[in-house]
Design a protein around this motif. Sequence first.
Motif: not given
Length: 245
Positions: A117-118, A121, A158-159, A162, A166-171
């Motif tokens: 997850h993430n 990045e 996480m991708e 989305k 591309y501006k959306h972050y979700t934990s």
Amino acid sequence: MSTHFEMNNILFLDIETVPQYEHWNDVPEETQHLFELKTQYQRKDEFTPKQFYERAGIWAEFGKIICISVGYFVEVENNYQLRVTSFAGENEKHLLLDFKELLNVHFNKKKHLLCAHNGKEFDFPFIARRMLINGIQLPEKLNLFGKKPWEVPHLDTMELWKFGDYKHYTSLSLLTHIFGIPSPKQDIDGSEVASVYYQDKDIPRIIRYCENDTIAVAQLLLKFNNLPILEKKNILQVSLQLENS
């Protein structure tokens, strides 16, 4: 959503990182100066470099990996079973070498993918950078040089969530909540890892936390494929692999 991937070809993972030094005063002077420059934008005028150093673990140049937890599916009597293990301890180079051996021996084919997850990045580049800093040649699954985007063997939950935003972050915590997956944050959270490592010296506690995140990522990908999540009896956490020498 359907990812169209064979679940047993995916290695799920999560990492835990901490600052390279416990205290700011232990950081070499030149490193302090470079940290000040690196974090100037994030700190603005709100924090001094010393006050901000507790967050140093999020940068591969100033942090280190203390745990890599991995999980993979196997089919047992027509049901999925998730097997989870960890490489952890004070000797970062040893745990990175053990992780590299796992990739090279068991997850080295074109069909094999890494998932976090993430991860695109954070986890994947962090591991690759720390390997290079430790003088370790990158395994094929982390060496992206010359690869086209569709050739990169990485999945990122996480991708996937989305859907191109591309501006959306979700934990991970939020996604597990809305999908009815047991929360991975039942003990500590990421902000407490450094103190548990340096002050409590409780690496097994960090391992449990890291493995819970890895399990949650695997469960989330099941839900993304409209598959039922695993019952606790089908999650096997095998013996821990501590590298302290």
